[in-house]
Design a protein around this motif. Structure first.
Motif, PDB file in Angstrom:
ATOM      1  N   UNK A  13       8.956   2.143 -14.194  1.00 48.03           N
ATOM      2  CA  UNK A  13       9.373   2.933 -15.355  1.00 48.03           C
ATOM      3  C   UNK A  13       9.906   4.286 -14.902  1.00 48.03           C
ATOM      4  N   UNK A  14       9.204   4.905 -13.961  1.00 51.57           N
ATOM      5  CA  UNK A  14       9.620   6.217 -13.448  1.00 51.57           C
ATOM      6  C   UNK A  14      11.029   6.179 -12.871  1.00 51.57           C
ATOM      7  N   UNK A  15      11.391   5.052 -12.241  1.00 50.95           N
ATOM      8  CA  UNK A  15      12.691   4.947 -11.590  1.00 50.95           C
ATOM      9  C   UNK A  15      13.720   4.164 -12.408  1.00 50.95           C
ATOM     10  N   UNK A  16      13.416   3.905 -13.670  1.00 50.03           N
ATOM     11  CA  UNK A  16      14.403   3.315 -14.571  1.00 50.03           C
ATOM     12  C   UNK A  16      14.766   1.872 -14.289  1.00 50.03           C
ATOM     13  N   UNK A  17      13.851   1.124 -13.690  1.00 46.25           N
ATOM     14  CA  UNK A  17      14.167  -0.255 -13.313  1.00 46.25           C
ATOM     15  C   UNK A  17      14.368  -1.148 -14.539  1.00 46.25           C
ATOM     16  N   UNK A  18      13.575  -0.919 -15.579  1.00 48.96           N
ATOM     17  CA  UNK A  18      13.658  -1.785 -16.765  1.00 48.96           C
ATOM     18  C   UNK A  18      14.765  -1.369 -17.732  1.00 48.96           C
ATOM     19  N   UNK A  19      15.332  -0.194 -17.556  1.00 43.82           N
ATOM     20  CA  UNK A  19      16.160   0.415 -18.596  1.00 43.82           C
ATOM     21  C   UNK A  19      17.309  -0.481 -19.071  1.00 43.82           C
TER      22      UNK A  19
ATOM     23  N   UNK B  91       0.847  -1.198   0.000  1.00 47.19           N
ATOM     24  CA  UNK B  91       0.000   0.000   0.000  1.00 47.19           C
ATOM     25  C   UNK B  91       0.881   1.246   0.000  1.00 47.19           C
ATOM     26  N   UNK B  92       1.860   1.261   0.895  1.00 43.29           N
ATOM     27  CA  UNK B  92       2.808   2.378   0.960  1.00 43.29           C
ATOM     28  C   UNK B  92       4.185   1.844   0.606  1.00 43.29           C
ATOM     29  N   UNK B  93       4.824   2.443  -0.396  1.00 42.77           N
ATOM     30  CA  UNK B  93       6.122   1.951  -0.829  1.00 42.77           C
ATOM     31  C   UNK B  93       7.184   2.300   0.208  1.00 42.77           C
ATOM     32  N   UNK B  94       8.079   1.374   0.446  1.00 49.21           N
ATOM     33  CA  UNK B  94       9.210   1.622   1.339  1.00 49.21           C
ATOM     34  C   UNK B  94      10.264   2.412   0.574  1.00 49.21           C
ATOM     35  N   UNK B  95      10.484   3.653   0.971  1.00 50.66           N
ATOM     36  CA  UNK B  95      11.342   4.551   0.203  1.00 50.66           C
ATOM     37  C   UNK B  95      12.798   4.080   0.167  1.00 50.66           C
ATOM     38  N   UNK B  96      13.283   3.503   1.258  1.00 52.74           N
ATOM     39  CA  UNK B  96      14.660   3.014   1.278  1.00 52.74           C
ATOM     40  C   UNK B  96      14.832   1.859   0.292  1.00 52.74           C
ATOM     41  N   UNK B  97      13.849   0.973   0.269  1.00 57.58           N
ATOM     42  CA  UNK B  97      13.908  -0.143  -0.673  1.00 57.58           C
ATOM     43  C   UNK B  97      13.813   0.327  -2.112  1.00 57.58           C
ATOM     44  N   UNK B  98      12.917   1.277  -2.366  1.00 56.60           N
ATOM     45  CA  UNK B  98      12.763   1.824  -3.715  1.00 56.60           C
ATOM     46  C   UNK B  98      14.055   2.487  -4.183  1.00 56.60           C
TER      47      UNK B  98
ATOM     48  N   UNK C  81      18.920   2.460  -7.554  1.00 53.53           N
ATOM     49  CA  UNK C  81      20.372   2.640  -7.620  1.00 53.53           C
ATOM     50  C   UNK C  81      21.071   1.423  -8.205  1.00 53.53           C
ATOM     51  N   UNK C  82      20.514   0.252  -8.004  1.00 58.45           N
ATOM     52  CA  UNK C  82      21.175  -0.998  -8.434  1.00 58.45           C
ATOM     53  C   UNK C  82      20.456  -1.665  -9.597  1.00 58.45           C
ATOM     54  N   UNK C  83      19.606  -0.937 -10.315  1.00 59.77           N
ATOM     55  CA  UNK C  83      18.827  -1.544 -11.404  1.00 59.77           C
ATOM     56  C   UNK C  83      19.709  -2.207 -12.449  1.00 59.77           C
ATOM     57  N   UNK C  84      20.890  -1.664 -12.694  1.00 58.87           N
ATOM     58  CA  UNK C  84      21.782  -2.271 -13.686  1.00 58.87           C
ATOM     59  C   UNK C  84      22.241  -3.670 -13.291  1.00 58.87           C
ATOM     60  N   UNK C  85      22.118  -4.004 -12.007  1.00 64.17           N
ATOM     61  CA  UNK C  85      22.500  -5.344 -11.561  1.00 64.17           C
ATOM     62  C   UNK C  85      21.646  -6.425 -12.218  1.00 64.17           C
ATOM     63  N   UNK C  86      20.461  -6.049 -12.696  1.00 60.42           N
ATOM     64  CA  UNK C  86      19.593  -7.025 -13.352  1.00 60.42           C
ATOM     65  C   UNK C  86      20.257  -7.629 -14.587  1.00 60.42           C
TER      66      UNK C  86
END
Length: 386
Positions: free
Chosen positions: A223-229, A177-184, A189-194
């Motif tokens: 998408x807003x945070x570039x996770x798929x990029x 319901x409420x996103x955990x900001x630290x986790x987000x 920050x580590x999306x490229x690790x995918x």
């Protein structure tokens, strides 16, 4: 409990399972406990134990059941019970990780075992006999709040297993319901690790995410945070809009969410083939992904369903914004005419039979699939003109 409506314990009517758990000094853990607390159906039950795998095997055999060493290197043994299997895993701690695999050591410390799990809501344990809950990292409060929160340092958890980035969003789409900001922030920050993960693992998580209750807003957040990029750059804000429309149409039509259909909506039409191959989808799913954006055709929904199959027709109609009402409870019929019937009418065997059958079939479809009597009339007219 605020935010939770606990259901009956999924092991309550399984006395042999409870007896086995007590024999193994174990506790139920993970998704079964979480889903029970939320009043959701429980699919699989996992049991954690401080006993070594060898001791587990000995005690299972002494109880008259069959132990199967399905993952014994990591301490997991599947016990075949009369009312279904259960996975038993020895308590573990991580020795080393590389983002994809972990080397573990066994322990008898419950908190150590909980500390290596991904999210607080997945690190809840329950006593098999009393139902007493054990919560080492605030998982109950997070579950009540609908907050998916990493255990400990989110960056460290992600470094241990990069797939946790996608799991964070999938669990948020299902329970959050409420996103955990630290986790987000850590996931962004580590999306490229995918990029270090196999595409099959990425696909499996993405397809599960796409059918979750809050898939649309969560994909928008990704998408807003570039996770798929780094791995699927084709997914953009336009895809989120298409996904939103298809999700609304599914709901309005009373049709269950479908992962491949939603992925097709999320991608630009010209990207389906490349993305399907990159994610190593099955040949069936790749073909379906590509076909989904082909449009509704010109013959009508039932003709489309007859020619392409119901699944593909529903995909194409929903993505095109067309109604599926006429095919939702419809079973495409078979043409009540064979090539042999044309031969009996005087058509010589060979390609002419196939050509006439296609012509008759086209008219049959255009007339709305009339009965055999009308098909016979169409066949007689076609033969007379041949």
């Amino acid at each position: 409990m605020d935010g939770m409506t606990p259901g009956p314990a999924p092991w309550a009517d399984r006395p042999e399972l409870i007896a086995l758990a007590e024999r193994l000094e174990g506790r139920f853990v993970g998704g079964a406990v979480r889903d029970m607390l939320l009043g959701l159906a429980v699919a699989d039950i996992d049991l954690a134990t401080p006993l070594s795998p060898e001791t587990v095997i000995d005690r299972v055999r002494a109880s008259g059941f069959k132990p199967v060493p399905t993952g014994i290197a990591h301490g997991t043994i599947t016990v075949v019970l009369p009312d279904g299997p259960v996975e038993v895993t020895t308590l573990r701690r991580d020795v080393s990780t590389d983002g994809r695999h972990a080397v573990v050591a066994f322990t008898d410390d419950w908190r150590e075992d909980a500390a290596r799990r991904d999210f607080t809501m997945n690190a809840l344990y329950a006593d098999p006999a009393t139902g007493e809950l054990f919560d080492y990292f605030g998982g109950l409060d997070d579950l009540k709040a609908g907050r998916v929160r990493f255990i400990g340092d989110p960056l460290q958890r992600i470094a241990e297993d990069h797939l946790r980035i996608l799991r964070f969003f999938r669990f948020h789409a299902r329970f959050g319901h409420a996103v955990d900001e630290a986790g987000l922030a850590a996931c962004a920050a580590r999306a490229n690790d995918l990029m270090a993960l196999s595409r099959e693992r990425i696909a499996a998580e993405l397809l599960k995410l796409l059918v979750a209750a809050r898939a649309v807003p969560v994909v928008a957040l990704m998408v807003e945070h570039g996770i798929f990029r780094a791995v699927i750059p084709e997914i953009d804000a336009g895809g989120v809009e298409r996904l939103s429309r298809v999700a609304e149409r599914e709901d309005a039509a009373g049709i269950a969410p479908d992962a491949i259909r939603r992925l097709a909506a999320l991608l630009p039409p010209d990207a389906a083939e490349n993305v399907g191959a990159r994610l190593k989808l099955s040949n069936t799913d790749r073909k379906r992904l590509i076909a989904a954006t082909a449009g509704p055709g010109e013959e009508g929904p039932r003709a489309l369903a007859y020619r392409t199959g119901l699944t593909s027709a529903v995909d194409r109609l929903l993505l095109a914004g067309e109604s599926v009402d006429s095919i939702r409870d419809w079973t495409p019929p078979s043409l009540p005419l064979t090539g042999g019937a044309l031969v009996e009418r005087g058509i010589g065997k060979g390609p002419e039979v196939a050509r006439l059958l296609r012509r008759i079939e086209t008219q049959w479809i255009a007339e709305g699939f009339p009965d055999a009597e009308r098909v016979g009339q169409i066949a007689d007219a076609a033969v007379a003109q041949a």
